[in-house]
Each structure stands twice: as structure tokens, then as C-alpha cells.
Design an enzyme around this catalytic site. Structure first.
Site, PDB file in Angstrom:
ATOM      1  N   SER A  24      -2.858  -7.550   3.254  1.00 40.77           N
ATOM      2  CA  SER A  24      -3.134  -7.507   4.844  1.00 40.77           C
ATOM      3  C   SER A  24      -3.422  -8.760   5.414  1.00 40.77           C
ATOM      4  CB  SER A  24      -4.332  -6.292   4.985  1.00 40.77           C
ATOM      5  OG  SER A  24      -4.141  -5.241   4.319  1.00 40.77           O
ATOM      6  N   ARG A  52      -2.291  -6.092  -8.414  1.00 42.14           N
ATOM      7  CA  ARG A  52      -1.087  -7.100  -7.932  1.00 42.14           C
ATOM      8  C   ARG A  52      -1.075  -8.220  -9.175  1.00 42.14           C
ATOM      9  NH1 ARG A  52      -3.187  -8.230  -2.018  1.00 42.14           N
ATOM     10  NH2 ARG A  52      -5.051  -8.387  -3.283  1.00 42.14           N
ATOM     11  N   LYS A  78     -17.180  -6.131   8.463  1.00 42.54           N
ATOM     12  CA  LYS A  78     -16.080  -6.502   8.666  1.00 42.54           C
ATOM     13  C   LYS A  78     -15.648  -6.537  10.079  1.00 42.54           C
ATOM     14  CE  LYS A  78     -13.540  -6.317   4.242  1.00 42.54           C
ATOM     15  NZ  LYS A  78     -12.413  -5.731   3.405  1.00 42.54           N
ATOM     16  N   HIS A 138       0.678  -1.115   0.094  1.00 38.95           N
ATOM     17  CA  HIS A 138      -0.097  -0.062   0.172  1.00 38.95           C
ATOM     18  C   HIS A 138       0.810   1.256  -0.076  1.00 38.95           C
ATOM     19  CE1 HIS A 138      -3.141  -2.635   2.183  1.00 38.95           C
ATOM     20  NE2 HIS A 138      -3.569  -2.242   1.219  1.00 38.95           N
TER      21      HIS A 138
HETATM   22  O1  PNS Z   1      -8.842  -2.441   0.639  1.00 40.22           O
HETATM   23  P1  PNS Z   1     -10.109  -3.021  -0.090  1.00 40.22           P
HETATM   24  O2  PNS Z   1     -10.934  -3.897   1.010  1.00 40.22           O
HETATM   25  O3  PNS Z   1      -9.762  -3.704  -1.345  1.00 40.22           O
HETATM   26  O4  PNS Z   1     -10.903  -1.637  -0.478  1.00 40.22           O
HETATM   27  C1  PNS Z   1     -11.976  -2.010  -1.141  1.00 40.22           C
HETATM   28  C2  PNS Z   1     -12.945  -0.560  -1.218  1.00 40.22           C
HETATM   29  C3  PNS Z   1     -12.795   0.137  -0.037  1.00 40.22           C
HETATM   30  C4  PNS Z   1     -12.268   0.063  -2.213  1.00 40.22           C
HETATM   31  C5  PNS Z   1     -14.466  -0.757  -1.812  1.00 40.22           C
HETATM   32  O5  PNS Z   1     -14.869  -1.980  -0.901  1.00 40.22           O
HETATM   33  C6  PNS Z   1     -15.312   0.259  -1.823  1.00 40.22           C
HETATM   34  O6  PNS Z   1     -14.991   1.250  -2.499  1.00 40.22           O
HETATM   35  N1  PNS Z   1     -16.014   0.281  -0.794  1.00 40.22           N
HETATM   36  C7  PNS Z   1     -17.197   1.114  -0.592  1.00 40.22           C
HETATM   37  C8  PNS Z   1     -18.649   1.033  -1.023  1.00 40.22           C
HETATM   38  C9  PNS Z   1     -18.678   1.391  -2.337  1.00 40.22           C
HETATM   39  O7  PNS Z   1     -18.372   2.389  -2.911  1.00 40.22           O
HETATM   40  N2  PNS Z   1     -18.900   0.228  -3.410  1.00 40.22           N
HETATM   41  C10 PNS Z   1     -19.295   0.430  -4.657  1.00 40.22           C
HETATM   42  C11 PNS Z   1     -18.082   0.160  -5.498  1.00 40.22           C
HETATM   43  S1  PNS Z   1     -18.059  -1.767  -5.922  1.00 40.22           S
END
Ligand code: PNS
Length: 168
Positions: A127, A89, A40, A16
């Protein structure tokens, strides 16, 4: 131009941090947005994650760390970001990331998702991998910023079995 780098960051890894550092060279400002995801079961509270990321990025003056709830596109709009930054990745990331980018595009056509290829040395890193190793007391100091490694061991009530010497 402002880029938003959204994620869970539970915990932030060197992968990150690599994306944040490279993003900070590409954009005027990078906002690291920590999602408050109530569904979560996190290792660290969001406020703790913000403190960890803030410390790990304090050498980057154009990086700000914040948290958000709800839709990423709405938070991006609220903070004036026109780019969503994500790291890619391996191929298995691609399907989920592309779906997310397309979904976000339907919600806000003006917001571009930009993918940075993860540096090869972090292509395996997540993570979850860090938590998996740390819960058994394995070495993680080559995987996360130094301030975060201590926090993780404390959380699992472990002392590292081995510390890698990265200067050799
Ligand atoms: O680090 P992560 O868990 O891969 O991040 C995922 C994240 C936070 C980018 C994604 O889950 C997100 O944008 N969540 C907020 C809800 C949202 O906007 N959903 C619509 C897009 S699929």
C-alpha cells in the site's frame, strides 16, 4: 471453514486481492477484516476502505468485508474464523509475520495462521508503494483495483501522468 484475512488495506492492492481470491478457493468463507487503527494516519476512512474492498471483491460470493477494533484473535473468535490468512511477499515480511503468528497463537491456540506466498508479480507491492507513486501522479492502475485507483488520485488531487495499457 471460515478464514479471516486481517489488515489495514489502506488502500487494498492487487496483491491483497490475489490473496483474497486464492483464499476464497481454499475456504468456505473469507472475511476481510479492516483494522480500525486509531494510531495511524490513514489515506482512507475505514468505511471507505470497506466500500472499495467490497466493490473489488463483488465477483467472489463467499467473501465478506467488515471492520474490527482491538485484537485480531478476538474478532476471529467473534466471527467464527478458525484460520488467519496472511500473504508473505519477501523474506523481510517473514520475521514480523512469524512473530505475529506466534503472538496470536499464545492468545488463542485454536486459531491457525496460514500464509499464502504472494504471486511473484506482486512480490514488490505494498500500500505504501502505491501511495508513494500516486502522490507524484505516477501510474498505479497496474497495482490496485480500478475503482481504487480513481479514489487515490482524487485523494492526492492528481490526475495520472501516464496510464498503462495492460491489454498490450
Ligand atoms: O495490513 P497490516 O497493517 O500489515 O495488518 C496488520 C494487522 C492488522 C494484521 C495487525 O496489526 C493486527 O492484527 N492488529 C490488531 C492488534 C492485534 O491483534 N495485535 C496482536 C497481534 S501482533
Amino acid at each position: 471453514m471460515i478464514a479471516l484475512y486481517p489488515g489495514s488495506f489502506d488502500p487494498i492492492t492487487l496483491g491483497h486481492l490475489d490473496i483474497i481470491e486464492r483464499g476464497s478457493r481454499l475456504y468456505d468463507h473469507v472475511i476481510v477484516g479492516v483494522l480500525c487503527n486509531l494510531s495511524k494516519n490513514p489515506l482512507f476512512e475505514v468505511s471507505h476502505r470497506i466500500a472499495q474492498i467490497t466493490e473489488a471483491t463483488n465477483h467472489l460470493p463467499n467473501v465478506k468485508v467488515d471492520s474490527f477494533t482491538g485484537l485480531t484473535v478476538e474478532y476471529a473468535q467473534a466471527c467464527g474464523a478458525t484460520v488467519l490468512l496472511r500473504g508473505l511477499r519477501v523474506l523481510s515480511d517473514f520475521e514480523k509475520e512469524l512473530q505475529m503468528a506466534h503472538t496470536n497463537k499464545t492468545l488463542n491456540a485454536g486459531l491457525e495462521t496460514v500464509f499464502l506466498a504472494t504471486s511473484t508479480e506482486y512480490s514488490f507491492l505494498s500500500s505504501s508503494v502505491v501511495k508513494e507513486i500516486a502522490q507524484f501522479g505516477g501510474p498505479i492502475d497496474h497495482l490496485v483495483p480500478a475503482n481504487v485507483a480513481q479514489d487515490i488520485y482524487r485523494c492526492f488531487n492528481k490526475t495520472p501522468l501516464v496510464t498503462l495499457n495492460l491489454t498490450e
